[in-house]
Design an enzyme around this catalytic site. Structure first.
Site: not given
Ligand SMILES: C[S@@+](CC[C@H](N)C(=O)[O-])C[C@H]1O[C@@H](n2cnc3c(N)ncnc32)[C@H](O)[C@@H]1O
Length: 353
Positions: A80
């Protein structure tokens, strides 16, 4: 004879965090076959609750499509921050905004029956590089995918309308592969019953993870002046931190921000954010001068009390607030997932007791 869970529609989850969305989808009968997140705190909590090794820890940019199992449904709460109102608003120009393209890469190869995207409200006012609205671009990209395409609908939802004791607005996209001949309809709002701060705080206290992250001395000084239901506006000028004095000096410029909201027991809590900072988050207890405990924050996000966060070896309390604040509330996910299961998969899911 019980049908094995393996026969349920298969779920691939991208950007899974600690698993709020996954827990809701699995509770609605989907069979989680692959999850991914590169954040070590999110992985630790995910593995603790779903089983060791259940989450792929790699950066999604380095994962080949062939390494991901085939699936019936793919979910992605792509990060986000670049879209968030609190962030820089660089939108898709920010490299993290392009993580959306990663979703397209994987969907293009897997062509699941259904895709679900979740994001912050700010996505709706984000422009793509060519000036079009990002929401329009997402709809078009999915609609034209591989000649088959998806029927895509999106809606701004408030988690409080789906059984969550929290005002938390999020945009959800649901795409259904066009050859299935269906379009998703968002479920009707549910009555807002038993969702107040007081309802949540009156639950049994004798549960794990009842620890709170201490507020800074500066925050404590301000909170001492804020009554239940109040905000930073109740703090006398001389007791405001310097940066808040500056804002108070020029309120017009800052559009009367609502820092340090201390939600009352008869109100619905504000959004629990990953930073858990009182300036922008519903995190201060109505009566006691402290943050909500990890368990209380998790309850506002509708994680069941059986969901574990901290253990003897997992002790980083700020990391727990982060993964909880990042999560899709479990009940919101479950209610959307149940509607998808009924409308698109005719209730083929097996719910494990
Ligand atoms: C908003 S959170 C998602 C939360 C999840 N949908 C839940 O219900 O708990 C976004 C996630 O994307 C992960 N993220 C960001 N960039 C990433 C990447 N390049 N590869 C893998 N994960 C990534 C972050 O670590 C974060 O935990």
């Amino acid at each position: 004879m019980a049908i094995p869970k393996e026969h349920s529609p298969k779920l691939v989850s991208l950007f899974s965090g600690c698993g709020g969305l996954d827990l809701g989808f699995q509770a609605a009968g989907f069979n989680g076959v692959w999850a991914n997140d590169f954040d070590s705190d999110a992985q630790a909590v995910y593995n603790l609750n779903f089983g060791n090794g259940k989450i792929d820890p790699r950066d999604i940019l380095t994962v080949g499509e062939d390494e991901i199992p085939d699936c019936d449904i793919l979910t992605a709460g792509f990060p986000c921050q670049p879209f968030s109102n609190a962030g820089s608003r660089k939108g898709v120009h920010d490299s993290r905004g392009m993580l959306y393209k990663e979703c397209l890469r994987i969907i293009g190869k897997k062509m699941p029956k259904v895709i679900v995207f979740e994001n912050v409200k700010g996505l709706l006012s984000t422009k793509y590089i060519d000036g079009r609205n990002l929401a329009e671009v997402i709809t078009e990209d999915l609609s034209n995918m591989n000649d088959v395409g998806y029927n895509v609908v999106h809606q701004l939802v408030n988690a409080a309308d789906y059984g969550v004791p929290q005002n938390r607005q999020r945009v959800l996209f649901v795409g259904v592969r066009k050859d299935l001949g269906k379009t998703f309809t968002f479920p009707k709002k549910m009555p807002r019953e038993n969702l107040s701060v007081g309802d949540v705080l009156s639950r049994p206290k004798d549960v794990p993870n009842q620890v709170d992250w201490e507020l800074s001395p500066q925050a404590l000084e301000m909170i001492a002046y804020i009554p239940e239901g109040g905000s930073w506006k109740d703090v006398p000028y001389e007791h405001l931190a310097l940066r808040f004095q500056k804002i108070r000096d020029d309120m017009k410029k800052y559009h009367s921000p609502k820092f340090y909201r201390r939600f009352a027991r008869n109100e619905i809590c504000g959004t629990i954010t990953a930073s858990a900072q009182p300036e922008n988050c519903g995190i201060v207890h109505p009566l006691e001068n402290r943050r909500y405990t990890v368990r209380e924050a998790a309850r506002f996000q509708t994680f069941p009390d059986t969901f574990k966060f901290m253990t003897d070896t997992l002790r980083d309390i700020t990391a727990m607030y982060k993964v909880i604040g990042n999560a899709v509330p479990v009940e919101l996910a479950k209610n959307i997932a149940t509607a998808i299961m009924e409308q698109i998969f005719q209730g083929e899911g097996v719910i494990e007791q």
